[in-house]
Design a protein around this motif. Structure first.
Motif, PDB file in Angstrom:
ATOM      1  N   VAL A 171       0.807  -1.218   0.000  1.00  0.00           N
ATOM      2  CA  VAL A 171       0.000   0.000   0.000  1.00  0.00           C
ATOM      3  C   VAL A 171       0.842   1.271   0.000  1.00  0.00           C
ATOM      4  N   ASP A 172       1.856   1.350   0.876  1.00  0.00           N
ATOM      5  CA  ASP A 172       2.624   2.592   0.973  1.00  0.00           C
ATOM      6  C   ASP A 172       3.350   2.917  -0.334  1.00  0.00           C
ATOM      7  N   LYS A 173       3.893   1.888  -0.987  1.00  0.00           N
ATOM      8  CA  LYS A 173       4.586   2.115  -2.257  1.00  0.00           C
ATOM      9  C   LYS A 173       3.602   2.431  -3.384  1.00  0.00           C
ATOM     10  N   ALA A 174       2.419   1.841  -3.315  1.00  0.00           N
ATOM     11  CA  ALA A 174       1.401   2.130  -4.324  1.00  0.00           C
ATOM     12  C   ALA A 174       0.929   3.579  -4.205  1.00  0.00           C
ATOM     13  N   VAL A 175       0.786   4.066  -2.977  1.00  0.00           N
ATOM     14  CA  VAL A 175       0.389   5.461  -2.770  1.00  0.00           C
ATOM     15  C   VAL A 175       1.484   6.412  -3.268  1.00  0.00           C
ATOM     16  N   ALA A 176       2.730   6.063  -2.971  1.00  0.00           N
ATOM     17  CA  ALA A 176       3.845   6.886  -3.440  1.00  0.00           C
ATOM     18  C   ALA A 176       3.892   6.932  -4.966  1.00  0.00           C
ATOM     19  N   LEU A 177       3.636   5.786  -5.591  1.00  0.00           N
ATOM     20  CA  LEU A 177       3.634   5.733  -7.052  1.00  0.00           C
ATOM     21  C   LEU A 177       2.455   6.530  -7.613  1.00  0.00           C
ATOM     22  N   ALA A 178       1.299   6.439  -6.947  1.00  0.00           N
ATOM     23  CA  ALA A 178       0.124   7.201  -7.375  1.00  0.00           C
ATOM     24  C   ALA A 178       0.412   8.695  -7.308  1.00  0.00           C
ATOM     25  N   GLN A 180       3.354  10.111  -7.593  1.00  0.00           N
ATOM     26  CA  GLN A 180       4.305  10.407  -8.674  1.00  0.00           C
ATOM     27  C   GLN A 180       3.575  10.558 -10.010  1.00  0.00           C
ATOM     28  N   VAL A 181       2.666   9.637 -10.288  1.00  0.00           N
ATOM     29  CA  VAL A 181       1.912   9.694 -11.540  1.00  0.00           C
ATOM     30  C   VAL A 181       1.012  10.930 -11.566  1.00  0.00           C
ATOM     31  N   ARG A 183       1.432  13.806 -10.080  1.00  0.00           N
ATOM     32  CA  ARG A 183       2.234  15.022 -10.300  1.00  0.00           C
ATOM     33  C   ARG A 183       2.663  15.129 -11.762  1.00  0.00           C
ATOM     34  N   LYS A 184       2.998  14.011 -12.370  1.00  0.00           N
ATOM     35  CA  LYS A 184       3.377  14.041 -13.787  1.00  0.00           C
ATOM     36  C   LYS A 184       2.214  14.461 -14.669  1.00  0.00           C
ATOM     37  N   ARG A 185       1.024  14.161 -14.228  1.00  0.00           N
ATOM     38  CA  ARG A 185      -0.163  14.544 -14.995  1.00  0.00           C
ATOM     39  C   ARG A 185      -0.600  15.971 -14.690  1.00  0.00           C
ATOM     40  N   GLY A 186       0.138  16.656 -13.847  1.00  0.00           N
ATOM     41  CA  GLY A 186      -0.135  18.063 -13.567  1.00  0.00           C
ATOM     42  C   GLY A 186      -1.199  18.310 -12.518  1.00  0.00           C
ATOM     43  N   TRP A 187      -1.549  17.289 -11.730  1.00  0.00           N
ATOM     44  CA  TRP A 187      -2.553  17.481 -10.693  1.00  0.00           C
ATOM     45  C   TRP A 187      -1.968  18.235  -9.509  1.00  0.00           C
ATOM     46  N   GLU A 188      -2.797  19.025  -8.867  1.00  0.00           N
ATOM     47  CA  GLU A 188      -2.416  19.718  -7.633  1.00  0.00           C
ATOM     48  C   GLU A 188      -2.744  18.799  -6.454  1.00  0.00           C
ATOM     49  N   ILE A 189      -1.713  18.381  -5.743  1.00  0.00           N
ATOM     50  CA  ILE A 189      -1.905  17.420  -4.651  1.00  0.00           C
ATOM     51  C   ILE A 189      -2.490  18.115  -3.428  1.00  0.00           C
ATOM     52  N   ALA A 190      -3.624  17.602  -2.949  1.00  0.00           N
ATOM     53  CA  ALA A 190      -4.270  18.176  -1.761  1.00  0.00           C
ATOM     54  C   ALA A 190      -3.923  17.384  -0.504  1.00  0.00           C
ATOM     55  N   ALA A 191      -3.675  16.083  -0.649  1.00  0.00           N
ATOM     56  CA  ALA A 191      -3.347  15.248   0.510  1.00  0.00           C
ATOM     57  C   ALA A 191      -2.749  13.932   0.043  1.00  0.00           C
ATOM     58  N   VAL A 192      -1.728  13.479   0.771  1.00  0.00           N
ATOM     59  CA  VAL A 192      -1.144  12.157   0.546  1.00  0.00           C
ATOM     60  C   VAL A 192      -1.077  11.472   1.901  1.00  0.00           C
ATOM     61  N   ARG A 250      -9.128   6.720 -16.743  1.00  0.00           N
ATOM     62  CA  ARG A 250      -8.481   5.748 -17.631  1.00  0.00           C
ATOM     63  C   ARG A 250      -7.011   6.086 -17.827  1.00  0.00           C
ATOM     64  N   GLY A 251      -6.733   7.347 -18.096  1.00  0.00           N
ATOM     65  CA  GLY A 251      -5.354   7.760 -18.331  1.00  0.00           C
ATOM     66  C   GLY A 251      -4.476   7.569 -17.112  1.00  0.00           C
ATOM     67  N   PHE A 252      -5.019   7.923 -15.947  1.00  0.00           N
ATOM     68  CA  PHE A 252      -4.256   7.772 -14.705  1.00  0.00           C
ATOM     69  C   PHE A 252      -3.937   6.303 -14.438  1.00  0.00           C
ATOM     70  N   LEU A 253      -4.930   5.443 -14.542  1.00  0.00           N
ATOM     71  CA  LEU A 253      -4.709   4.025 -14.256  1.00  0.00           C
ATOM     72  C   LEU A 253      -3.768   3.387 -15.273  1.00  0.00           C
ATOM     73  N   LYS A 254      -3.865   3.797 -16.505  1.00  0.00           N
ATOM     74  CA  LYS A 254      -2.944   3.290 -17.531  1.00  0.00           C
ATOM     75  C   LYS A 254      -1.505   3.668 -17.182  1.00  0.00           C
ATOM     76  N   ASP A 255      -1.297   4.927 -16.809  1.00  0.00           N
ATOM     77  CA  ASP A 255       0.053   5.373 -16.429  1.00  0.00           C
ATOM     78  C   ASP A 255       0.540   4.680 -15.161  1.00  0.00           C
ATOM     79  N   LEU A 256      -0.383   4.484 -14.226  1.00  0.00           N
ATOM     80  CA  LEU A 256      -0.019   3.843 -12.963  1.00  0.00           C
ATOM     81  C   LEU A 256       0.409   2.396 -13.173  1.00  0.00           C
TER      82      LEU A 256
END
Length: 263
Positions: A171-178, A180-181, A183-192, A250-256
């Motif tokens: 889980v922790d590595k999956a969240v970290a990877l999520a 990363q993806v 941020r690459k897609r230009g999303w503004e992170i509100a909480a991790v 779809r795009g996010f999950l494909k990249d993930l």
């Protein structure tokens, strides 16, 4: 000395066609950009764009009439009228495309990979009218269904390909990877929150700069060596999202999934 020939009156009609055609494009851009820059509200910006559509329709009609009646009155008249015609046709073509897209998807704006248990927002707030205007109220084929049930039916029919995704990461590595993806897609992170298996973010789209809220939920799979990932994307404004939220998921999950395989 020979007197200078006065321009034919149709030159003013040609100039009007040019003004209306090009003006409709400028008007729509000003409405969209102004809404995106918060000079006025999103709905006011949409109203300006709709008014620009009317202007473009008038320009199209005038241009066709002028070309039909005065096409032999000179190159300048023909060229100005054609430019006005092309501007209005191009703008109306773009609007027509989005109208067609809107007709091809249900009038909903809350999209997820898990209809039975959608991820919940904890930092970002779900819009209070999220299920207030789900289509089908009062229609015979939806008799006895509440808004949530109608939403599930419409969502499932249109976006049945959106499902929970499993990746071979804890889980922790999956969240970290999520993150990363995202941020690459230009999303503004509100909480991790790796300990909670959750990420929340905001994506901004179009000249209007519409804000869409996203939550990614990561739950442990059997044995804790894999993670089950669900995503929910909700538009803050509007009844229909024109399919944008599903496309985003779809795009996010494909990249993930691609990033998980590489890692």
């Amino acid at each position: 000395m020979q007197a200078m020939e006065k321009p034919h009156g149709s030159i003013w009609l040609a100039r009007l066609c040019l003004l209306l055609g090009a003006g409709s494009v400028v008007m729509a851009l000003v409405g969209a950009i102004g809404a995106g820059q918060d000079w006025w509200g999103k709905l006011e910006g949409l109203s300006v764009v709709m008014a620009a559509v009317v202007v473009a329709l008038v320009a199209l009609l005038f241009s066709l009439i002028v070309l039909l009646l005065y096409r032999k009155k000179g190159t300048a008249i023909r060229n100005m009228t054609l430019i006005g015609l092309v501007c209005s046709l191009g703008f109306l073509g773009v609007i027509g495309y989005w109208v067609n897209v809107g007709r091809s998807v249900p009038q909903i704006h809350d999209i997820t990979t898990n209809l039975d248990n959608p991820p919940e927002f904890r930092v970002l707030k779900l819009r209070p009218d999220d299920f207030a205007d789900v289509p089908g109220r009062g229609e015979a084929k939806y008799a006895g269904m509440d808004a949530m049930e109608r939403w599930k039916l419409l969502h499932g029919a249109a976006y049945g390909d959106l499902r929970t995704v499993t990746v071979a990461l804890p889980v922790d590595k999956a969240v970290a990877l999520a993150e990363q993806v995202a941020r690459k897609r230009g999303w503004e992170i509100a909480a991790v929150r790796p300990d909670e298996g959750r990420l929340e973010a905001v994506d901004t789209v179009s000249l209007f700069r519409f804000k869409d809220d996203i939550v990614v939920r990561v739950q442990p799979g059997p044995g804790g060596l894999t993670s089950q990932i669900d995503v929910r994307s909700v538009s803050r404004v509007g009844r229909s999202d024109l399919g944008v939220n599903a496309k985003r998921i779809r795009g996010f999950l494909k990249d993930l999934k691609a990033a998980a395989l590489k890692g």
